[in-house]
Write a protein that holds these residues in place. Structure first.
Motif, PDB file in Angstrom:
ATOM      1  N   GLU A  94       0.808  -1.221   0.000  1.00  0.00           N
ATOM      2  CA  GLU A  94       0.000   0.000   0.000  1.00  0.00           C
ATOM      3  C   GLU A  94       0.843   1.274   0.000  1.00  0.00           C
ATOM      4  N   HIS A  95       2.138   1.143   0.341  1.00  0.00           N
ATOM      5  CA  HIS A  95       3.023   2.309   0.346  1.00  0.00           C
ATOM      6  C   HIS A  95       3.933   2.275  -0.886  1.00  0.00           C
ATOM      7  N   ALA A  96       3.352   2.154  -2.054  1.00  0.00           N
ATOM      8  CA  ALA A  96       4.134   2.045  -3.285  1.00  0.00           C
ATOM      9  C   ALA A  96       4.906   3.334  -3.556  1.00  0.00           C
ATOM     10  N   SER A  97       6.168   3.172  -3.942  1.00  0.00           N
ATOM     11  CA  SER A  97       7.010   4.319  -4.275  1.00  0.00           C
ATOM     12  C   SER A  97       6.607   4.876  -5.633  1.00  0.00           C
ATOM     13  N   PRO A  98       7.042   6.100  -5.961  1.00  0.00           N
ATOM     14  CA  PRO A  98       6.756   6.645  -7.294  1.00  0.00           C
ATOM     15  C   PRO A  98       7.267   5.748  -8.415  1.00  0.00           C
ATOM     16  N   ALA A  99       8.478   5.180  -8.239  1.00  0.00           N
ATOM     17  CA  ALA A  99       9.028   4.304  -9.273  1.00  0.00           C
ATOM     18  C   ALA A  99       8.181   3.046  -9.428  1.00  0.00           C
ATOM     19  N   ALA A 100       7.739   2.478  -8.293  1.00  0.00           N
ATOM     20  CA  ALA A 100       6.894   1.281  -8.347  1.00  0.00           C
ATOM     21  C   ALA A 100       5.559   1.596  -9.021  1.00  0.00           C
ATOM     22  N   SER A 101       5.020   2.773  -8.757  1.00  0.00           N
ATOM     23  CA  SER A 101       3.754   3.168  -9.365  1.00  0.00           C
ATOM     24  C   SER A 101       3.872   3.270 -10.883  1.00  0.00           C
ATOM     25  N   THR A 102       5.012   3.781 -11.369  1.00  0.00           N
ATOM     26  CA  THR A 102       5.213   3.869 -12.816  1.00  0.00           C
ATOM     27  C   THR A 102       5.323   2.477 -13.432  1.00  0.00           C
ATOM     28  N   PHE A 103       5.917   1.540 -12.696  1.00  0.00           N
ATOM     29  CA  PHE A 103       6.010   0.163 -13.193  1.00  0.00           C
ATOM     30  C   PHE A 103       4.615  -0.446 -13.312  1.00  0.00           C
ATOM     31  N   VAL A 104       3.802  -0.248 -12.289  1.00  0.00           N
ATOM     32  CA  VAL A 104       2.438  -0.781 -12.299  1.00  0.00           C
ATOM     33  C   VAL A 104       1.642  -0.197 -13.459  1.00  0.00           C
ATOM     34  N   GLU A 105       1.788   1.100 -13.687  1.00  0.00           N
ATOM     35  CA  GLU A 105       1.081   1.744 -14.795  1.00  0.00           C
ATOM     36  C   GLU A 105       1.503   1.160 -16.139  1.00  0.00           C
ATOM     37  N   THR A 106       2.796   0.907 -16.294  1.00  0.00           N
ATOM     38  CA  THR A 106       3.308   0.331 -17.541  1.00  0.00           C
ATOM     39  C   THR A 106       2.724  -1.054 -17.783  1.00  0.00           C
ATOM     40  N   VAL A 107       2.711  -1.879 -16.737  1.00  0.00           N
ATOM     41  CA  VAL A 107       2.212  -3.255 -16.865  1.00  0.00           C
ATOM     42  C   VAL A 107       0.714  -3.266 -17.162  1.00  0.00           C
ATOM     43  N   THR A 108      -0.057  -2.434 -16.467  1.00  0.00           N
ATOM     44  CA  THR A 108      -1.501  -2.420 -16.702  1.00  0.00           C
ATOM     45  C   THR A 108      -1.825  -1.913 -18.111  1.00  0.00           C
ATOM     46  N   ASP A 109      -1.056  -0.942 -18.588  1.00  0.00           N
ATOM     47  CA  ASP A 109      -1.259  -0.462 -19.957  1.00  0.00           C
ATOM     48  C   ASP A 109      -1.000  -1.571 -20.978  1.00  0.00           C
ATOM     49  N   LEU A 110      -0.029  -2.412 -20.688  1.00  0.00           N
ATOM     50  CA  LEU A 110       0.339  -3.470 -21.627  1.00  0.00           C
ATOM     51  C   LEU A 110      -0.601  -4.674 -21.564  1.00  0.00           C
ATOM     52  N   TYR A 111      -1.051  -5.042 -20.348  1.00  0.00           N
ATOM     53  CA  TYR A 111      -1.685  -6.347 -20.201  1.00  0.00           C
ATOM     54  C   TYR A 111      -3.085  -6.367 -19.610  1.00  0.00           C
ATOM     55  N   GLN A 112      -3.526  -5.307 -18.947  1.00  0.00           N
ATOM     56  CA  GLN A 112      -4.851  -5.378 -18.363  1.00  0.00           C
ATOM     57  C   GLN A 112      -5.909  -5.419 -19.448  1.00  0.00           C
ATOM     58  N   THR A 113      -6.762  -6.404 -19.411  1.00  0.00           N
ATOM     59  CA  THR A 113      -7.754  -6.619 -20.458  1.00  0.00           C
ATOM     60  C   THR A 113      -9.081  -5.969 -20.094  1.00  0.00           C
ATOM     61  N   SER A 114      -9.942  -5.859 -21.104  1.00  0.00           N
ATOM     62  CA  SER A 114     -11.230  -5.203 -20.928  1.00  0.00           C
ATOM     63  C   SER A 114     -12.141  -5.962 -19.958  1.00  0.00           C
ATOM     64  N   PHE A 115     -11.826  -7.229 -19.701  1.00  0.00           N
ATOM     65  CA  PHE A 115     -12.629  -8.029 -18.773  1.00  0.00           C
ATOM     66  C   PHE A 115     -12.692  -7.388 -17.396  1.00  0.00           C
ATOM     67  N   PHE A 116     -11.606  -6.659 -17.042  1.00  0.00           N
ATOM     68  CA  PHE A 116     -11.521  -6.082 -15.703  1.00  0.00           C
ATOM     69  C   PHE A 116     -11.841  -4.606 -15.678  1.00  0.00           C
ATOM     70  N   GLU A 117     -12.147  -4.009 -16.796  1.00  0.00           N
ATOM     71  CA  GLU A 117     -12.386  -2.560 -16.834  1.00  0.00           C
ATOM     72  C   GLU A 117     -13.807  -2.231 -16.385  1.00  0.00           C
TER      73      GLU A 117
END
Length: 291
Positions: free
Chosen positions: A268-291
């Motif tokens: 829950e205390h994600a760093s700014p760098a970790a947050s950018t990683f999460v954003e990159t991964v979700t942009d690449l792989y999160q599918t419409s099933f979860f939107e």
């Protein structure tokens, strides 16, 4: 007590070895030993003991380690935030992964991330689901790839549904079928992933109240595939694991849809760098099933 002592202490705990810790921290062994000794003297109790497995935490050391991890995580987040405010994107993200994600996704993720954030370093640590989630909850890792989790100490961001198949050897009479009946699973010898690696399989059996006949338990995907190829047993594997040329193996659909949900486990205390990683991964792989 200083930030450097916390950093040294954490590294020694994680590596269980003063020599290795000194190499990673670019310090002398005596410098590392002195930092640990000074911290112990200041706290007035021992933090580490040596046994046949290397350096181990004392009971008091375990409690202190929980706090020093959080302190270092907050400190690193502060430094990253300062760099962000100055217009500089830098830092390190420690990411937990498992074999199929590392093989199938990580090359694309790392290339995409490096293009956007060349100043941020990604460190990858492979382990089983349970160990990765624990490392995220304690702060040893910033995030991890895992499956839909009941671990209440971390947040879970779903990414994709990964279909489950029953896999059998081409020598097995079941290979002539197109669909595997779930009730048939109890009659077949099973090659089962070891505990910690078996979330999706254990959930599947629990959901359908199946008591499997387990011939062998192994953790490595390639070992599982080899045993199935040799017709020693059948197995349930996700599609991501099976995205390769599989010789002498037949994939059977189940009569009811079966899948695991792959996602990211986050502190829950994600760093700014970790947050950018999460954003990159979700942009690449999160599918419409979860939107």
């Amino acid at each position: 007590m200083t930030i450097q002592r916390y950093e040294v202490f954490n590294k020694v705990v994680q590596l269980r070895n003063i020599t290795k810790a000194s190499e990673e921290l670019s310090m002398t062994q005596s410098g590392v030993s002195h930092a640990i000794k000074s911290l112990e003297e200041e706290l007035e109790f021992p933090l580490l003991i040596r046994n046949r497995l290397g350096l181990q935490l004392t009971r008091e050391g375990e409690r202190v380690y929980e706090y020093t991890l959080r302190i270092m995580q907050t400190h690193n987040s502060l430094l990253q935030e300062v760099h962000t405010l100055k217009g500089l994107e830098t830092g390190t993200v420690k990411v937990g992964s498992f074999a199929s994600v590392t093989t199938q996704w990580m090359p694309t993720i790392l290339n995409s991330f490096a293009e956007k954030y060349p100043g941020i370093t990604i460190e990858i640590y492979e382990d089983d689901y349970e160990s990765l989630e624990k490392a995220v909850s304690t702060g040893e890792l910033d995030c991890c790839f895992t499956t839909d989790s009941t671990n209440k100490n971390i947040n879970f961001v779903p990414l994709v549904k990964d279909k489950l198949f029953c896999i059998v050897s081409n020598k097995n009479p079941l290979s002539k079928k197109k669909v595997m009946k779930i009730s048939e699973l109890e009659k077949q010898p099973l090659i089962k992933p070891k505990k910690g690696w078996d979330n999706e399989v254990a959930d599947f059996f629990n959901q359908h109240q199946i008591v499997p006949v387990v011939n062998y338990e192994v953790s490595d995907d390639q070992s599982i595939l080899a045993l199935v190829q040799a017709n020693i047993g059948i197995n349930i594997r996700p599609e991501l694991v099976l995205n390769q040329n599989l010789e002498n193996i037949t994939l059977l659909d189940f009569e009811q849809e079966a899948f695991r949900i792959i996602g990211l486990g986050l502190n829950e205390h994600a760093s700014p760098a970790a947050s950018t990683f999460v954003e990159t991964v979700t942009d690449l792989y999160q599918t419409s099933f979860f939107e």
